[in-house]
Design a protein around this motif. Structure first.
Motif, short mmCIF file in Angstrom:
data_model
loop_
_atom_site.label_atom_id
_atom_site.label_comp_id
_atom_site.label_asym_id
_atom_site.label_seq_id
_atom_site.Cartn_x
_atom_site.Cartn_y
_atom_site.Cartn_z
N ARG A 294 0.84 -1.21 0.00
CA ARG A 294 0.00 0.00 0.00
C ARG A 294 0.86 1.25 0.00
O ARG A 294 0.66 2.18 -0.79
CB ARG A 294 -0.92 0.00 1.22
N GLY A 295 1.86 1.31 0.90
CA GLY A 295 2.71 2.48 0.98
C GLY A 295 3.48 2.73 -0.30
O GLY A 295 3.63 3.88 -0.74
N VAL A 296 3.97 1.67 -0.92
CA VAL A 296 4.72 1.80 -2.17
C VAL A 296 3.82 2.32 -3.28
O VAL A 296 4.20 3.20 -4.06
CB VAL A 296 5.35 0.44 -2.56
N LEU A 297 2.59 1.79 -3.38
CA LEU A 297 1.68 2.22 -4.43
C LEU A 297 1.23 3.67 -4.22
O LEU A 297 1.04 4.42 -5.19
CB LEU A 297 0.47 1.29 -4.49
N GLU A 298 1.04 4.06 -2.97
CA GLU A 298 0.66 5.46 -2.70
C GLU A 298 1.76 6.41 -3.18
O GLU A 298 1.47 7.47 -3.77
CB GLU A 298 0.40 5.64 -1.21
N ILE A 299 3.00 6.05 -2.93
CA ILE A 299 4.12 6.87 -3.42
C ILE A 299 4.12 6.91 -4.94
O ILE A 299 4.28 7.97 -5.56
CB ILE A 299 5.46 6.32 -2.89
N LEU A 300 3.94 5.75 -5.57
CA LEU A 300 3.99 5.68 -7.03
C LEU A 300 2.88 6.52 -7.65
O LEU A 300 3.11 7.25 -8.63
CB LEU A 300 3.87 4.22 -7.47
N ILE A 301 1.67 6.43 -7.10
CA ILE A 301 0.56 7.22 -7.62
C ILE A 301 0.86 8.71 -7.53
O ILE A 301 0.57 9.50 -8.44
CB ILE A 301 -0.73 6.88 -6.85
N ASP A 302 1.49 9.11 -6.43
CA ASP A 302 1.82 10.52 -6.23
C ASP A 302 2.92 10.97 -7.18
O ASP A 302 2.84 12.02 -7.82
CB ASP A 302 2.24 10.74 -4.77
N VAL A 303 3.97 10.16 -7.30
CA VAL A 303 5.11 10.53 -8.14
C VAL A 303 4.72 10.59 -9.62
O VAL A 303 5.16 11.49 -10.35
CB VAL A 303 6.27 9.52 -7.94
N LEU A 304 3.86 9.66 -10.05
CA LEU A 304 3.43 9.65 -11.45
C LEU A 304 2.40 10.74 -11.75
O LEU A 304 2.06 10.97 -12.91
CB LEU A 304 2.85 8.28 -11.81
N GLY A 305 1.88 11.36 -10.70
CA GLY A 305 0.88 12.41 -10.90
C GLY A 305 -0.38 11.88 -11.56
O GLY A 305 -0.88 12.48 -12.53
N LEU A 306 -0.91 10.77 -11.04
CA LEU A 306 -2.04 10.11 -11.70
C LEU A 306 -3.39 10.76 -11.45
O LEU A 306 -4.37 10.41 -12.11
CB LEU A 306 -2.10 8.63 -11.26
N LYS A 307 -3.47 11.69 -10.52
CA LYS A 307 -4.76 12.33 -10.25
C LYS A 307 -5.30 13.00 -11.51
O LYS A 307 -4.62 13.78 -12.16
CB LYS A 307 -4.61 13.37 -9.14
N GLY A 308 -6.53 12.63 -11.86
CA GLY A 308 -7.17 13.22 -13.03
C GLY A 308 -6.80 12.56 -14.35
O GLY A 308 -7.36 12.93 -15.38
N THR A 309 -5.89 11.58 -14.33
CA THR A 309 -5.50 10.90 -15.56
C THR A 309 -6.37 9.66 -15.78
O THR A 309 -7.14 9.25 -14.91
CB THR A 309 -4.02 10.49 -15.54
#
Length: 468
Positions: free
Chosen positions: A176-191
């Motif tokens: 979970r922690g790794v995926l949360e970081i990845l989602i944030d780093v990739l800037g996936l919000k709104g994609t």
């Protein structure tokens, strides 16, 4: 309803687990009840603290207990469970059911329950502590210890052009922690993201919470991927990232043929899309030699994530990812998270890989999982004949069943809970309302329930919940 069968030889943590279940059942759970500390139970039961921790981890995964930092473990109050609210959140209701006393939890997917390496890890740790008595420095290597990162990099390297370095591997406290970081780093919000369906509910809910637009690509009934729909989505949707499994997709338990994998790789390259590969079950395919999808796609547009707990058990909860790009931002985010990971535990896992014991363990685990899946399939065929269809699973610890008749699966879930059995309705594995006629049924679980009785109850629940 009697769900207890004959008890078999068990590991120490299983005995501790049963003891804790009995302890939880003895207390009146009107309010949260504080449970004994790790040290107290270690002294009382004359087992190691790590064994107690493992048993508590299993109970926490099942939703029976929860932990509070610096306070210990607590049992959930049964009276506050949202179990009887038909319109409530189904996942919360499943967790609530799983933590009730005397429940047979057949909703999970924990392959390592058939053979965790907790004892071997603890032995290696004792050896390493003597060698590194003052080298427990959680702040010095925020992305994980070099030994384990190097081992993983070597394991994922398959050719001179598909190779990894230790500094391209990142290890976190859990998946979970790794995926949360990845989602944030990739800037996936709104994609927009294409995800195979069914998909693990942890991944789906993390994407949903992050504001990602998820397009689900369902597996077809024959176990193949709808490549025409996939190509249509790549052509007409603003997709830059696709999430697919490396070898076998779970919970469906199906795998693409080599030709399908090559076609997927070609489409990703043609449309300039990145592959986010879920390798959580990559080592648990029953048949060896199936090529991972990552070995067919452009390595410059590839990110891989996985964890150790599916193969090693709850003593190895760490999640990890591999990425050639975004190194500075990933390092920054891992540093900010300040994961306090046991360096000795990570080195012990690295030793398992280096010594060849991990591969020996995998061979045994895969064989036992396949035998267990075949035995469960025979039971399902006998007890649910004419009521369900399914593809024989190719990996993992569960079966993905589809009801032949149209049923209210929430009602099936509720009826099974009344019979002290917990199943996982298929709608949990979709955000788009898919899989309402499916259910995930584990063939690996804690305790020894009478499966014939449980499956007879499931057959009756399907009949009683039939629509029309």
């Amino acid at each position: 309803m009697n769900l207890r069968g004959e008890r078999q030889a068990e590991f120490a943590y299983q005995a501790v687990y049963r003891y804790m279940i009995s302890l939880i059942n003895e207390v009146g759970l009107e309010t949260p009840v504080k449970l004994p500390s790790l040290r107290q139970l270690s002294t009382r039961l004359n087992v190691s603290i790590s064994t107690i921790q493992y048993a508590y981890s299993l109970l926490e995964k099942e939703g029976r207990v929860y932990s509070v930092a610096k306070s210990g473990y607590f049992a959930w109050p049964v009276t506050s469970n949202p179990l009887m609210a038909p319109g409530g959140d189904l996942l919360e209701r499943l967790y609530a059911a799983a933590r009730r006393p005397r429940m047979a939890v057949l909703s999970g997917d924990e392959p390592a329950l058939l053979g965790a390496l907790d004892g071997t890890l603890l032995t290696l740790e004792r050896q390493l502590i003597r060698r590194y008595p003052r080298h427990l420095q959680p702040w010095s290597q925020p992305c994980g210890v070099w030994e384990l990162r190097a081992v993983l990099a070597a394991r994922y390297t398959s050719s001179p052009t598909r190779c990894w370095q230790a500094d391209e591997v990142y290890i976190g406290a859990d998946l979970r922690g790794v995926l949360e970081i990845l989602i944030d780093v990739l800037g996936l919000k709104g994609t927009t993201l294409i995800v195979e369906s069914p998909c693990d509910w942890l991944i789906l809910r993390l994407l949903q919470a992050a504001g990602v637009r998820v397009i689900e690509l369902p597996w077809k009934a024959d176990g193949s991927l709808d490549l025409m729909s996939f190509e249509h989505l790549l052509r007409h949707e603003p997709v830059q990232l696709v999430l697919l499994s490396s070898v076998v997709s779970l919970p469906s338990g199906v795998a693409m043929s080599v030709q399908e994998r090559l076609h997927v790789a070609h489409l990703l390259e043609q449309h300039g899309c990145w592959l986010l590969e879920n390798d959580s079950y990559g080592d648990l395919a029953f048949a060896a030699g199936q090529p991972a999808l990552r070995n067919l796609v452009n390595p410059e547009r590839l990110i891989v994530f996985s964890s150790f707990d599916k193969t090693l058990g709850a003593e190895a909860p760490f999640g990890y990812l591999l990425s050639r790009h975004l190194s500075s931002e990933l390092q920054r985010q891992f540093l900010l998270r300040a994961f306090r990971l046991s360096s000795i535990r990570q080195r012990a896992i690295a030793r398992l890989y280096q010594s060849g014991r991990f591969d020996q363990h995998l061979q045994t685990l895969r064989q036992r999982l396949q035998e267990q899946a075949e035995a469960m399939s025979q039971r399902v065929d006998a007890r649910l004949e004419g009521r369900v269809t399914y593809q024989p699973p190719r990996a993992g610890a569960s079966l993905w069943l589809q009801s032949v008749a149209t049923v209210d699966m929430r009602q099936v879930f509720q009826r099974m809970v009344a019979q002290q059995v917990v199943i996982a309705p298929g709608e949990l594995f979709s955000l788009a309302g898919l899989h309402h006629q499916h259910v995930r049924l584990s063939h690996v679980f804690n305790g020894h329930p009478n499966l014939d009785v449980a499956l007879d109850a499931l057959a009756l629940a399907f009949q009683q919940a039939q629509i029309g």
